[in-house]
Design a protein around this motif. Structure first.
Motif, PDB file in Angstrom:
ATOM      1  N   PRO A   1      -2.094  -2.169  -3.687  1.00 23.32           N
ATOM      2  CA  PRO A   1      -1.010  -1.305  -4.165  1.00 23.32           C
ATOM      3  C   PRO A   1       0.279  -2.053  -4.473  1.00 23.32           C
ATOM      4  O   PRO A   1       1.040  -1.633  -5.320  1.00 23.32           O
TER       5      PRO A   1
ATOM      6  N   ILE B   1       1.299   8.444  -0.536  1.00 25.28           N
ATOM      7  CA  ILE B   1       0.577   7.726  -1.576  1.00 25.28           C
ATOM      8  C   ILE B   1      -0.919   7.927  -1.362  1.00 25.28           C
ATOM      9  O   ILE B   1      -1.359   8.274  -0.263  1.00 25.28           O
ATOM     10  N   ASP B   2      -1.684   7.689  -2.426  1.00 26.80           N
ATOM     11  CA  ASP B   2      -3.131   7.850  -2.312  1.00 26.80           C
ATOM     12  C   ASP B   2      -3.797   6.529  -1.961  1.00 26.80           C
ATOM     13  O   ASP B   2      -3.115   5.523  -1.682  1.00 26.80           O
TER      14      ASP B   2
ATOM     15  N   GLU C   1      -5.182   4.404  -3.736  1.00 23.46           N
ATOM     16  CA  GLU C   1      -4.871   3.316  -4.667  1.00 23.46           C
ATOM     17  C   GLU C   1      -3.400   2.932  -4.641  1.00 23.46           C
ATOM     18  O   GLU C   1      -2.967   2.065  -5.403  1.00 23.46           O
TER      19      GLU C   1
ATOM     20  N   HIS D   1      -0.753   5.012  -5.252  1.00 21.00           N
ATOM     21  CA  HIS D   1       0.077   5.736  -6.204  1.00 21.00           C
ATOM     22  C   HIS D   1       0.696   6.964  -5.543  1.00 21.00           C
ATOM     23  O   HIS D   1       0.165   7.515  -4.579  1.00 21.00           O
ATOM     24  N   TRP D   2       1.820   7.389  -6.081  1.00 21.75           N
ATOM     25  CA  TRP D   2       2.549   8.537  -5.542  1.00 21.75           C
ATOM     26  C   TRP D   2       1.643   9.757  -5.492  1.00 21.75           C
ATOM     27  O   TRP D   2       1.003  10.104  -6.484  1.00 21.75           O
TER      28      TRP D   2
ATOM     29  N   LEU E   1       6.562  -2.452  -5.185  1.00 16.96           N
ATOM     30  CA  LEU E   1       5.953  -1.175  -4.831  1.00 16.96           C
ATOM     31  C   LEU E   1       6.978  -0.053  -4.870  1.00 16.96           C
ATOM     32  O   LEU E   1       6.728   1.022  -5.434  1.00 16.96           O
TER      33      LEU E   1
ATOM     34  N   ARG F   1       7.921   0.842  -8.438  1.00 21.79           N
ATOM     35  CA  ARG F   1       6.867   1.603  -9.115  1.00 21.79           C
ATOM     36  C   ARG F   1       6.785   3.032  -8.598  1.00 21.79           C
ATOM     37  O   ARG F   1       6.660   3.987  -9.374  1.00 21.79           O
ATOM     38  N   LEU F   2       6.870   3.200  -7.276  1.00 19.78           N
ATOM     39  CA  LEU F   2       6.833   4.548  -6.712  1.00 19.78           C
ATOM     40  C   LEU F   2       8.020   5.382  -7.181  1.00 19.78           C
ATOM     41  O   LEU F   2       7.906   6.613  -7.324  1.00 19.78           O
TER      42      LEU F   2
ATOM     43  N   GLU G   1       6.921   6.802 -10.463  1.00 17.68           N
ATOM     44  CA  GLU G   1       5.840   7.768 -10.301  1.00 17.68           C
ATOM     45  C   GLU G   1       6.332   9.059  -9.651  1.00 17.68           C
ATOM     46  O   GLU G   1       5.920  10.160 -10.029  1.00 17.68           O
TER      47      GLU G   1
END
Length: 387
Positions: A63, A140-141, A143, A145-146, A172, A175-176, A179
């Motif tokens: 991630p 987050i999941d 992977e 991601h948010w 990270l 990116r979050l 997202e």
């Protein structure tokens, strides 16, 4: 003290105690404990199996785009996870198990009720621990991601230094942020003293500054406080710009969020907007002495402890609003007098016990630094606390 990149096989080496309060912070520290033996993170290979780092592309599936599993990044200098100890009994540890965040229908629409509020304590380059903590809370999941819809997430600063992948942490969070905004929520961050330190080391290097107690440099202070060559080598303009624009203080749902447990914020303005504008202006002027003074003040700690601590918190709340201060910076194990020690049993060491944030100063302050750099816990907590 170990400085810079290691050469040859990757080994666990000790540096100067991670949280020894520097002289320029002008805070007396008593009751230092004997440092425990350095601990090798679980993902590290034993010394006999370690090999010299080789250039490989980052693991695409991670991630935070971190280095391949089982390897340290080139130039990572591991630090001993130890602290001076102050035996105290005036803080309350709160175990928090909030319900998982959900994304209500209509998230992000005008007039919609804001989503749940979460805060994250000091990360200090421990990307894997951050990913695990965010996953545990459902933010987050698998992977990375948010996955939290209109949830609001605030980081309290100190993304780099001491741990193996500070730049991966920043990547990270950046990116979050994008997202979360697309999902109707947000992920935001505050300025910590280590952001100021890394910016200073990059901009000013060995330029002498007036420390008030002789000559100092940002470069020396950065190395002294766990600066990692791998972070400096990977630092890009986008990271510098992002850190330079971080706010220092914000109020959310009656919580005054800031990084350091100090009243030094009052030196920079009478309102939240004034403080943030002043900090941004100082960084824009790019004056080494002025930036050093800002870093030095943001490095102070323990203003909310002991007699008069609640009064200090009330000063901040009166100026900037809110009913409680939520801060990082000073590790909870430090406040409690708990620190990991070698117990000699089965080659394992007993780390500090941290299950949740700490409420102190007559219930007006919440400490969020779980001491991840000393084998504590990286805290991700939903506010308000239900204690």
């Amino acid at each position: 003290m170990t400085q810079g990149a290691g050469q040859g096989p990757v080994v666990r080496t000790a540096t100067l105690r991670d949280f020894r309060v520097p002289p320029y912070a002008q805070v007396p520290v008593q009751g230092h404990s004997a440092p425990p033996q350095p601990q090798v993170p679980p993902q590290a290979q034993p010394p006999e199996a370690a090999q010299a780092p080789q250039e490989q592309p980052p693991s695409a599936g991670h991630p935070g785009n971190v280095v391949p599993e089982g390897e340290y990044p080139d130039g990572y200098t591991p630090t001993a996870r130890d602290l001076p100890v102050i035996n105290r009994g005036d803080t309350l540890q709160v175990a928090v198990t909030p319900p998982p965040a959900t994304a209500p229908a209509g998230a992000g629409q005008p007039g919609h009720t804001p989503g749940p509020l979460y805060v994250v304590g000091d990360v200090h380059g421990y990307l894997d621990e951050l990913v695990a903590a965010l996953r545990e809370q459902g933010l987050i999941d698998a992977e990375g991601h948010w996955a939290a819809g209109n949830t609001r997430l605030w980081f309290l600063g100190d993304f780099t230094d001491r741990g193996p992948d500070g730049i991966g942490v920043i990547d990270l969070v950046m990116r979050l942020s994008a997202e979360a905004a697309a999902a109707g929520g947000y992920c935001k961050a505050l300025m910590g003293n280590h952001e100021l330190l890394l910016l200073g080391a990059k901009r000013f290097g060995d330029t002498p500054v007036n420390s008030g107690a002789g000559t100092a440099t940002f470069q020396a202070a950065w190395l002294l406080n766990g600066g990692q060559k791998s972070d400096m080598d990977r630092l890009q303009d986008v990271h510098i710009q992002w850190m330079s624009r971080l706010d220092a203080i914000v109020e959310q749902d009656g919580h005054l969020l800031l990084h350091s447990d100090t009243t030094a914020y009052l030196d920079y303005g009478d309102t939240i907007e004034d403080v943030n504008d002043t900090v941004h202006e100082i960084l824009t002027r790019n004056d080494a002495d002025e930036c050093w003074d800002l870093f030095r003040k943001f490095t102070k700690r323990f203003a909310f402890r002991d007699e008069g601590g609640s009064h200090a918190v009330r000063e901040l709340l009166a100026a900037y609003g809110g009913q409680r201060v939520v801060h990082g910076h000073s590790p909870i194990p430090y406040l409690l007098g708990e620190v990991g020690t070698e117990d000699g049993g089965a080659g394992e060491s007993a780390g500090p016990t941290v299950e949740g944030p700490h409420v102190y100063a007559d219930g007006l302050a919440i400490a969020m630094d779980g001491g991840v750099t000393m084998a504590g816990k990286l805290l991700v907590v939903r506010l308000p606390l239900h204690n």
